[in-house]
Design a protein around this motif. Structure first.
Motif, short mmCIF file in Angstrom:
data_model
loop_
_atom_site.label_atom_id
_atom_site.label_comp_id
_atom_site.label_asym_id
_atom_site.label_seq_id
_atom_site.Cartn_x
_atom_site.Cartn_y
_atom_site.Cartn_z
N SER A 275 0.82 -1.21 0.00
CA SER A 275 0.00 0.00 0.00
C SER A 275 0.85 1.26 0.00
O SER A 275 1.95 1.27 0.55
CB SER A 275 -0.95 0.01 1.20
OG SER A 275 -0.22 -0.04 2.41
N VAL A 276 0.32 2.28 -0.65
CA VAL A 276 0.97 3.59 -0.70
C VAL A 276 -0.09 4.64 -0.38
O VAL A 276 -1.14 4.67 -1.01
CB VAL A 276 1.59 3.86 -2.09
CG1 VAL A 276 2.19 5.27 -2.12
CG2 VAL A 276 2.64 2.82 -2.42
N THR A 277 0.21 5.50 0.61
CA THR A 277 -0.72 6.57 0.97
C THR A 277 -0.19 7.90 0.42
O THR A 277 1.01 8.19 0.51
CB THR A 277 -0.87 6.68 2.50
OG1 THR A 277 -1.36 5.42 2.99
CG2 THR A 277 -1.84 7.78 2.88
N TYR A 278 -1.08 8.67 -0.17
CA TYR A 278 -0.67 9.92 -0.81
C TYR A 278 -1.67 11.02 -0.51
O TYR A 278 -2.82 10.78 -0.13
CB TYR A 278 -0.51 9.73 -2.31
CG TYR A 278 -1.77 9.29 -3.02
CD1 TYR A 278 -2.63 10.21 -3.60
CD2 TYR A 278 -2.11 7.93 -3.09
CE1 TYR A 278 -3.79 9.81 -4.23
CE2 TYR A 278 -3.27 7.52 -3.71
CZ TYR A 278 -4.11 8.45 -4.28
OH TYR A 278 -5.27 8.05 -4.89
N TYR A 279 -1.20 12.26 -0.71
CA TYR A 279 -2.02 13.44 -0.44
C TYR A 279 -2.45 14.07 -1.76
O TYR A 279 -1.62 14.35 -2.63
CB TYR A 279 -1.23 14.46 0.38
CG TYR A 279 -1.93 15.78 0.60
CD1 TYR A 279 -3.02 15.88 1.45
CD2 TYR A 279 -1.50 16.94 -0.06
CE1 TYR A 279 -3.67 17.10 1.66
CE2 TYR A 279 -2.14 18.16 0.14
CZ TYR A 279 -3.21 18.22 1.01
OH TYR A 279 -3.85 19.43 1.21
N ASN A 280 -3.77 14.25 -1.96
CA ASN A 280 -4.30 14.86 -3.16
C ASN A 280 -4.39 16.37 -2.95
O ASN A 280 -5.17 16.84 -2.12
CB ASN A 280 -5.69 14.28 -3.47
CG ASN A 280 -6.20 14.70 -4.84
OD1 ASN A 280 -6.17 15.87 -5.19
ND2 ASN A 280 -6.70 13.73 -5.59
N LYS A 281 -3.59 17.11 -3.69
CA LYS A 281 -3.54 18.57 -3.52
C LYS A 281 -4.86 19.24 -3.89
O LYS A 281 -5.21 20.27 -3.32
CB LYS A 281 -2.40 19.16 -4.35
CG LYS A 281 -1.02 18.74 -3.89
CD LYS A 281 0.06 19.39 -4.76
CE LYS A 281 1.45 18.98 -4.28
NZ LYS A 281 2.52 19.60 -5.12
N VAL B 220 -6.42 12.58 1.96
CA VAL B 220 -5.40 11.53 2.01
C VAL B 220 -6.03 10.22 1.54
O VAL B 220 -7.07 9.80 2.07
CB VAL B 220 -4.82 11.37 3.43
CG1 VAL B 220 -3.83 10.21 3.47
CG2 VAL B 220 -4.14 12.65 3.87
N HIS B 221 -5.41 9.59 0.55
CA HIS B 221 -5.94 8.34 0.01
C HIS B 221 -4.85 7.28 -0.03
O HIS B 221 -3.65 7.59 0.03
CB HIS B 221 -6.48 8.56 -1.41
CG HIS B 221 -7.62 9.52 -1.48
ND1 HIS B 221 -8.81 9.30 -0.85
CD2 HIS B 221 -7.74 10.71 -2.14
CE1 HIS B 221 -9.63 10.31 -1.09
NE2 HIS B 221 -9.00 11.18 -1.87
N THR B 222 -5.28 6.05 -0.18
CA THR B 222 -4.34 4.92 -0.22
C THR B 222 -4.59 4.08 -1.46
O THR B 222 -5.73 3.84 -1.85
CB THR B 222 -4.48 4.04 1.03
OG1 THR B 222 -4.26 4.83 2.20
CG2 THR B 222 -3.47 2.90 1.01
N LYS B 223 -3.49 3.65 -2.06
CA LYS B 223 -3.55 2.70 -3.18
C LYS B 223 -3.13 1.33 -2.63
O LYS B 223 -2.08 1.21 -2.00
CB LYS B 223 -2.61 3.12 -4.31
CG LYS B 223 -2.56 2.12 -5.47
CD LYS B 223 -1.59 2.57 -6.56
CE LYS B 223 -0.15 2.38 -6.13
NZ LYS B 223 0.80 2.66 -7.24
#
Length: 300
Positions: free
Chosen positions: A26-32, A37-40
């Motif tokens: 899993s990878v968590t990222y921030y959508n500007k 905050v979402h996770t793939k």
């Protein structure tokens, strides 16, 4: 009929607890843009080797070999009657893993590999050599592994013919390898253009069909050219043409070289004027010929 497919469905919600129970990558990222905050998630399963879920868009991706899911190998060709079984098997596995139910009609196709086995006995290498000397419109031609594989490709699609037994020897059980003996395998990675031409929305229920399979394979097979080779020459014909026996001998040798090498290689053996003369003479001479290999065809 079909091998590897990549399908997607959206929107679909999957509980994070269920996803995390499968020890995902899993990878968590921030959508500007949304400031969220979402996770793939990427999950490996022995039945469905590739599962990806994008939490932000609530999109689920699945990639799987249809015959492997149903029969455990991709030497076995699935038939039209197997397609509903595939959807049922896919749904059953998704329910087991992710506890969600997805109607068959909701799946969209991102990738669709069409396949067929031509049983040609001990002539597999001969077919590959013949096909390696041909061109398909708007595609490059590449040969791999000493006449085991020929590929016609561009950025949007790919067509391959190859020796299935030599490919399966690397990774399959002995029984599967034995069943692949004598198989010239055709595989086509369909272009987005062809998929949309058949189904504007690329719905899986429309693309995973016999109609689409026949459309794609028909386009490929109608482009194959079967060069003539010298058949048994009747002695009476030779006697009637004995004044040209030296030319006949020359042409027989030249035609054999044409079968063995592609044109760019063959040109290296001759002066340009000699090669042009051989080609010109070959067109004029009427040596009895016949097709060297049977036409590849798929029965309806």
């Amino acid at each position: 009929m079909f091998d590897t497919v990549m399908l997607k469905v959206s929107p679909v919600y999957i509980e994070p607890e269920i996803l995390n129970s499968h020890s995902p990558k899993s990878v968590t990222y921030y959508n500007k843009e949304t400031r969220a905050v979402h996770t793939k998630y990427e999950i490996y399963d022995d039945k469905l080797p590739y599962i990806k879920y994008m939490e932000g868009s609530r999109t689920l991706f699945v990639q799987v070999s249809m015959p492997k899911l149903l029969y455990g190998d991709n030497v076995t060709l699935i038939d039209e009657v197997d397609i509903p079984l595939f959807f049922d098997c896919l749904q059953s596995r998704i329910m087991h893993l992710l506890d969600i139910e997805i109607p068959h009609s909701d799946w969209t196709v991102l990738r669709c590999d069409i396949s067929w086995n031509f049983q040609v006995g001990n002539q597999v290498s001969e077919y590959v050599r013949m096909l390696s000397k041909q061109q398909m419109p708007f595609k490059n031609t590449t040969t791999y592994n000493q006449d085991q594989t020929v590929e016609y490709w561009n950025k949007s699609s790919r067509t391959m013919f190859y020796d299935k037994q030599k490919q399966t020897k690397k990774k399959e059980a002995i029984a599967v390898v034995e069943r692949s003996k004598g198989i010239l395998r055709l595989e086509v990675k369909s272009s987005v253009y062809d998929m949309k031409k058949h189904s504007s929305t690329r719905k899986a229920e429309e693309l995973l069909s016999k109609k689409f399979f026949m459309y794609i394979t028909g386009k490929v097979l109608e482009q194959i050219e079967y060069p003539d080779v010298v058949s048994d020459i009747d002695f009476t014909w030779l006697m009637n043409n004995r004044a040209d026996i030296a030319k006949i001998e020359t042409m027989l040798g030249f035609q054999m070289l044409q079968r063995m090498f592609d044109e760019s290689t063959l040109r290296k053996l001759y002066a340009s004027s000699t090669y042009a003369n051989r080609k010109k003479t070959a067109k004029k001479m009427t040596i009895p010929t016949g097709n060297c290999l049977s036409v590849l065809a798929i029965n309806d």
